[in-house]
Every structure is written in structure tokens, then in C-alpha cells.
Design a protein around this motif. Structure first.
Motif, PDB file in Angstrom:
ATOM      1  N   CYS A 213     -97.759  31.620  29.606  1.00  0.00           N
ATOM      2  CA  CYS A 213     -97.026  30.399  29.952  1.00  0.00           C
ATOM      3  C   CYS A 213     -95.745  30.741  30.709  1.00  0.00           C
ATOM      4  O   CYS A 213     -95.392  30.081  31.700  1.00  0.00           O
ATOM      5  CB  CYS A 213     -96.700  29.595  28.690  1.00  0.00           C
ATOM      6  SG  CYS A 213     -98.132  28.803  27.924  1.00  0.00           S
TER       7      CYS A 213
ATOM      8  N   ARG B  12     -94.201  26.642  26.779  1.00  0.00           N
ATOM      9  CA  ARG B  12     -95.033  27.465  25.897  1.00  0.00           C
ATOM     10  C   ARG B  12     -95.786  26.570  24.914  1.00  0.00           C
ATOM     11  O   ARG B  12     -95.309  26.279  23.816  1.00  0.00           O
ATOM     12  CB  ARG B  12     -94.158  28.446  25.115  1.00  0.00           C
ATOM     13  CG  ARG B  12     -93.467  29.504  25.956  1.00  0.00           C
ATOM     14  CD  ARG B  12     -92.478  30.255  25.087  1.00  0.00           C
ATOM     15  NE  ARG B  12     -91.810  31.331  25.816  1.00  0.00           N
ATOM     16  CZ  ARG B  12     -90.702  31.927  25.383  1.00  0.00           C
ATOM     17  NH1 ARG B  12     -90.162  31.559  24.228  1.00  0.00           N
ATOM     18  NH2 ARG B  12     -90.146  32.880  26.093  1.00  0.00           N
TER      19      ARG B  12
ATOM     20  N   GLU C  22    -100.913  23.729  27.856  1.00  0.00           N
ATOM     21  CA  GLU C  22    -100.740  24.393  29.155  1.00  0.00           C
ATOM     22  C   GLU C  22    -101.838  25.429  29.372  1.00  0.00           C
ATOM     23  O   GLU C  22    -102.334  25.604  30.490  1.00  0.00           O
ATOM     24  CB  GLU C  22     -99.363  25.042  29.247  1.00  0.00           C
ATOM     25  CG  GLU C  22     -98.199  24.068  29.240  1.00  0.00           C
ATOM     26  CD  GLU C  22     -98.147  23.181  30.465  1.00  0.00           C
ATOM     27  OE1 GLU C  22     -98.889  23.454  31.438  1.00  0.00           O
ATOM     28  OE2 GLU C  22     -97.383  22.204  30.461  1.00  0.00           O
TER      29      GLU C  22
END
Length: 675
Positions: free
Chosen positions: A498, A505, A509
Motif C-alpha cells: 500500500c 493501508r 486497497e
């Protein structure tokens, strides 16, 4: 012009309670009465309609009960106060794709999807967090689940911590059931009548899941509990037996028909014969074997077939004294029956192939089983044998145990590591497992919903299968943006990725990045495939419409702050997609834009929704703006009623607002609303 505020039906997700009452009212109008709090159900009338003995609130009744079940049921029925905000910059092929990746708590997302997708989803896949006693990331908040969600995922300050659901807590099963119950309840409402649900689970909650799912989906709609062998070495976290499998529990709608699975090479090898037109076929016993296979079970399916051995032809009436009579006899010599009725056999006498048993020397009959689906049995002949799999079977029925290296967790990890480094996901599902679910339950342009998307394996499987068979299945993925801790060993790699990508984070994602990379790989591996490998990203958030929340110490300032009913910082796209969602339109419906009288106007779904969300509309602009909308509306000629929406604070004065609404209503646009 009616104003839409936070309490308006147009600003809320589906009211499931009101929907249930309307259904009851349609069936039994006498059930509905007026209570102290408005519309109510008359329990006494219900008892009279179905008989006192069939209505019970007694403690001693069959079912699964736990502390919080009533609240969990109520939680499912509580409308959402949220919205889904579009994120084109994080999406792939935003303008053309029909796939969705929704970042948020799936409980709220399910509520928000009700108006747009109720009864439209063909396949739902659920891979919930297994109840392991580790951190539990779905402690729902009955009062404000959106706020709760934002706090849990670190999007607002609040300090809520992910709870620990250890067996020592005394609520080990209870907390898990309270998490699952409302989600299953809401998922059920999205399912088509011919849809199917696959739920992955392990031993710990299998029995509870089955009981709850029986209650929600109906025990009569249970299909199977399949054992999926995903770790032949066995997991050593079990005390006495090393577990090498988990389960997928399957429920389906009343009109569901399985697609079956493609034949294996071994199965295809059985189609070793070729007819005069070049079509391949296998031979299958015409005599019914197993189950109701006696003459008395289906007397009309016991009849003789006459065989002229010299010509090899079969008849239903004796043609010569030399014809050999063949009747269906079971292995013990007793009278059996054929699989097909006499009319069906008469239509396909040239498909009959008598054979002599190697052991007894007795004559039996085989019929052709064609590989190609274009070789169809006449449609006017009704199948007489409900157990007959048909003479055009090109797929196979799945077994209750799925095993093979392609189903293993190791296979899932390898497929993931081809795309993403690190070990953010403990046991990612294999692509072949996901593809098997897709093959069985969805085809054409069906919608597939993945409620706990995790690593994004389902999205990859759907795109991969579409590339194989050229179909256009759609996928909706939902994933909580669960924070990744770089100090945790298993989350370190994911957090580092990330950071490398320059994104927050969190798990969502990684889900999005895996789908992006999977899509690129599928396109590279299948250069002729022109199907959809994109996805639109939406994120769960508070509604764009400001709730009335006055400060008692300064009411004057509160009134000033609420002059604009929309939250600051929200874009036209944010508002437009909330309207679209709350009016029940597909999140991938076409949206057109035109500039009319210097103001941008949006037409959604061919004119079902028209919106001008400009921040200022003067008195001079009212007439040309209204006339432009009317002309465009006539061009679009939508099939249903049109809703036209404006920003309430945009109008120069009340006269301008009233005039605009009056002009539109005079030309047939009756539903004019302001925000």
C-alpha cells in the motif's frame, strides 16, 4: 416543488418493514389496522386466518435462538443513512464497465443496494470471517452504523477498537450469529427467484449457519453442503484430527436450474461414436437403473422393443417372426422399466442400439447420448422420467466433494502472489473454486455479488470465465477497508505494498489492486477477448443530505448552517449517484450530460432521472432551462415517469423555483424535487 430532506423516502434506502406490510396488505388486507404508532398488524386476525395453533410466541419451538437475535433482525430492517460516493480516479474503464467494487461495511452496502438490485442478483458468494477467536471486525452499532464503520476503519477519530471474539468471552457463537443474521437477511432480498447462494464455512459454525440459513432462505431451498478439499496435508491447528477440508453451503431459489459443469477430458472420451452427419455421441442404457426402476413404479414405461438383428433396426411393433423382443429386466431377472416413454422412443428409434450382456447373455438396449447440444430431442415430447438427465447432456452434475490441486489454498496463494507480493491474506480462495461456483450458478449477463471480497478472487474468476466462454457476467464486490498494521507479521507485506502504491493501508486497497492486475493479465493472455475487465469504485459514507442537528446553544448559527441541505465538499457526482441509488437505478446505468442555459443537466437511465445540480439558477435562466429540459425529455422519451431534481439553495428566490416547477409540470414532468 417538493423538497427532499434526510427523512424523505427519496433520501433513504429501501424501507423493508413498509415493504413487508405492503405484501401482507396485498395478500390479507384485513390484517392491517391502525395502532398507537401508525400502521400495525392485527395479530388476532392473523390467528383467525391461519388458526390459533399455527401462531406461536412460545419459548419451546424448533429453531435457533440466541441473545441479540431480535436486535439483529431489527438491524436488517433499519434503513441506512449512508450513500455510496463514486471514485472514478480509482476505477478502471469507468465510462464503459458494468462491474462494481464497493468499499464499505457490507451491512450498510446491502441496505443501500436494495432499491436498485432487489430480486436481480443471480449468484451471491459469501466467504465470511470464520469464527476463530481472533479479532472480530464487524461489531455493528445499532444507533449509527455509518459512524461506527468510519471509526473502525480509521476514517474519523473515535477510538473504537476491533473486538476480540474469543471462546472465553461467553458470546463466541452469539457475536458471530449477530453479525451474520442481518447480512444473510438482506442478501436474500437481492436474490432472483432462480438465483443461488454459496457460503464458505468451516466446522466451527457449520451447524449454526445451516439452521440460520434454513430460517432465512427456507429449508426447502437447501441444495447441498459440499466438502471442498483445500489442504491435503491437513491443518495442524486441530487437536485430534488434521482438517483438510472446509465446506460450501448452497441454497437456491425455487426456480433455480444448475448449469452443470463442463465435461472432463475423460468424460468427453466416452463420446467416441460418430453419426452419419458427423456428430459425436456416446451410448447409454435405456433401462432405468437405481431408484424407482421397477415395472410397478412406472407401468407405462414397460413395453417391448423389437429388433431385426439382420438389419439392426428397432421397432415398437413386431415386423417379422424373426424379430427379437427386448423388455427391460433388472439384474435379478425381475421386470424393470425404460428411462423413456413409448412416444419418445418412437421418435428416436434410430438412436436405439441393442446389445447383449457379457455375463448373462440377455439383450438390453442402449440409446445415443449426443455431445452437441444442437442435437435436441423434439420439444413436443414431454420428458416422462423426472430422473432422466436428457439425451443432450453436455455438462456433468457436480459431486458433493470437490478435490484436486486446483481447489487448494496453495493454488489460491500462488494465483494471488502472481499478482501481489506479501501475505496479507491467510487462505485466499482458489480461482478454480470460484470458477466452479460461477459455472454452476451464473451465465449470460447475470449479476454476481461477492459480499466479503477479501483478495478479490471472485472478480478475477468472473473475468477469467467470461474470457473463456465469451459471456458478460457482471460482478459486484464489497470489501471493508480494514486497516493493515505494518508491525503485524502477516500484515507487513500488504501494508508495504500500500505504501509503495501511495494508497491507504487497508485491505480494500489490496482488493482493488489485485482486480486491476488480474484484469490486465486476462487481457494480455486473451488478446481476442473484448469483454468487460473494468470496475467502478464506490465508497460508503454519510448521506450527502445534511441531517438536522441543531446546536441548542446557538440556534441562529444552526439555522444559517442548514440553509444548504447538502454537505460541504460533496460533488455533483456524489449527489447524483445518491439520487440514482435511492431512486432504485442501477449504479452502472448510462448517464448523459448537456449544457442548457449555461447550466449542466444530467439525464440518467434514458431520462428516468434528470438533474441540474448547479449552485445558482437566476430568474432569467428559469424559462430557457426548463424548455431545454423539456425538449431533451421529449427526445429521450423514457418509458416510465421522470423525476427531475434541483439544488434547493440554487434558486434566486421562491418565484424562480415555483415558475420552473410549474413549466415542467405543464409539460408532463410531474415529479419535480429539490435538495
Amino acid at each position: 416543488m417538493k423538497k427532499i430532506d434526510i427523512n424523505s423516502p427519496e433520501a433513504q434506502s429501501a424501507d423493508l418493514v413498509a415493504g413487508n406490510i405492503e405484501q401482507l396488505k396485498a395478500l390479507f388486507p384485513e390484517l392491517i389496522t391502525e395502532g398507537p404508532n401508525g400502521t400495525a398488524v392485527n395479530v388476532d386476525v392473523l390467528k383467525a386466518l391461519v388458526g390459533d395453533q399455527t401462531v406461536t410466541d412460545a419459548d419451546e419451538k424448533y429453531g435457533l435462538n440466541w441473545h441479540g437475535k431480535r436486535r439483529a433482525r431489527q438491524l436488517a430492517l433499519t434503513p441506512s443513512t449512508g450513500t455510496l460516493r463514486p471514485c472514478p480516479d480509482e476505477s478502471v474503464d469507468w465510462d464503459t464497465t458494468r462491474n462494481l467494487m464497493i468499499e464499505g461495511d457490507n451491512l450498510e452496502v446491502l441496505k443501500l443496494l436494495q432499491k436498485s438490485y432487489a430480486g436481480k442478483v443471480k449468484l451471491i458468494y459469501i466467504d465470511p470471517p470464520y469464527n476463530t477467536g481472533k479479532d472480530f471486525v464487524y461489531p455493528d452499532n445499532f444507533q449509527d452504523n455509518i459512524r461506527n464503520y468510519l471509526e473502525l476503519t480509521g476514517q474519523v477519530e473515535g477510538g473504537q477498537k476491533i473486538s476480540s471474539n474469543s471462546e472465553a468471552s461467553g458470546r463466541f457463537h452469539t457475536d458471530w450469529l449477530n453479525m451474520m443474521y442481518p447480512r444473510l437477511k438482506l442478501a436474500r432480498a437481492l436474490l432472483k427467484s432462480d438465483g443461488v447462494v454459496f457460503i464458505s464455512i468451516d466446522d466451527r459454525e457449520l451447524n449454526n449457519l445451516r439452521t440460520v440459513a434454513n430460517e432465512i432462505f427456507g429449508e426447502e431451498n437447501f441444495v447441498a453442503t459440499v466438502s471442498v478439499v483445500n489442504n491435503m496435508k491437513g491443518r495442524n491447528d486441530k487437536k485430534h484430527v488434521a482438517a483438510c477440508h472446509e465446506y460450501v453451503v448452497i441454497y437456491a431459489g425455487p426456480s433455480f436450474q444448475s448449469n452443470g459443469l463442463p465435461l472432463t477430458e475423460e468424460q468427453r472420451a466416452a463420446f467416441k461414436y460418430t453419426d452419419e452427419k458427423g456428430f459425436k455421441y456416446a451410448l447409454r442404457d435405456l433401462r432405468k437403473r437405481g431408484g424407482p426402476d421397477r415395472r410397478e413404479d412406472r407401468p407405462n414405461m414397460y413395453f417391448p422393443i423389437f429388433w431385426d438383428e439382420a438389419s439392426g433396426r428397432c421397432y415398437l411393433e413386431r415386423q417379422a417372426d424373426s424379430d427379437i423382443e427386448i423388455v427391460p429386466l433388472r439384474g435379478d431377472g425381475s421386470e424393470g422399466r425404460w428411462r423413456w416413454g413409448i412416444d419418445k422412443v418412437r421418435k428416436h428409434l434410430d438412436w436405439m442400439h441393442p446389445k447383449r450382456s457379457d455375463r448373462s447373455g440377455r439383450l438390453d438396449v442402449e440409446h445415443r447420448l449426443y455431445l452437441d447440444t444442437s442435437i435436441a430431442i423434439d420439444d413436443d415430447i414431454e420428458e416422462e422420467d423426472e430422473d432422466d438427465e436428457g439425451a443432450i447432456e453436455r455438462t456433468s452434475k457436480p459431486k458433493s466433494v470437490w478435490f484436486g490441486g486446483e481447489f487448494s489454498s496453495d493454488s489460491g496463494k500462488r494465483a494471488l502472489k502472481e499478482l501481489l507480493p506479501g501475505d496479507a491474506f491467510d487462505f485466499p480462495k482458489s480461482i478454480e473454486f470460484m470458477r466452479t461456483c460461477v459455472l454452476l450458478g451464473a451465465s449470460s449477463s447475470d449479476i454476481i455479488l461477492d459480499l466479503f471480497s477479501g483478495s478479490g478472487a471472485m472478480a478475477q474468476a468472473v473475468m477469467h470465465q467470461n474470457a473463456i466462454d465469451g459471456q458478460s457476467r457482471r460482478c459486484i464486490c464489497v470489501q471493508l477497508p480494514e486497516p493493515l498494521d505494518p508491525t503485524e507479521k502477516k500484515q507487513k507485506g500488504g501494508a508495504a505494498l500500500c505504501d509503495k502504491l501511495g494508497v491507504s493501508r487497508n485491505i480494500a486497497e489490496l482488493t482493488k489492486e489485485r482486480i486491476r492486475r488480474a484484469a490486465a493479465k486476462i487481457k494480455a493472455d486473451n488478446p481476442l477477448f473484448a469483454g468487460d475487465t473494468g470496475f467502478r469504485v464506490f465508497k460508503l459514507d454519510h448521506s450527502n443530505i445534511r441531517a438536522w442537528n441543531p446546536n441548542p446553544a446557538d440556534l441562529e448559527a444552526s439555522l444559517f448552517d442548514h440553509q444548504d441541505h447538502l454537505l460541504e465538499g460533496r460533488s455533483e457526482a456524489d449527489v447524483l449517484y445518491e439520487l440514482l441509488l435511492k431512486l432504485g437505478l442501477d449504479l452502472c446505468v448510462p448517464i448523459e450530460q448537456r449544457t442548457i442555459a449555461g447550466r449542466e443537466v444530467h439525464a440518467v437511465g434514458g431520462g428516468v432521472l434528470m438533474a441540474c445540480l448547479a449552485e445558482q439558477i437566476t430568474g432569467e435562466q428559469v424559462e430557457p432551462l426548463a424548455q431545454g429540459i423539456i425538449d431533451w425529455h421529449k427526445e429521450l422519451a423514457p418509458a416510465g415517469d421522470t423525476t427531475c431534481v434541483f439544488r434547493d439553495s440554487a434558486f434566486e428566490n421562491d418565484v424562480a423555483k415555483t415558475n420552473l416547477a410549474a413549466i415542467l409540470e405543464q409539460h408532463g414532468i410531474q415529479n419535480v424535487r429539490s435538495l
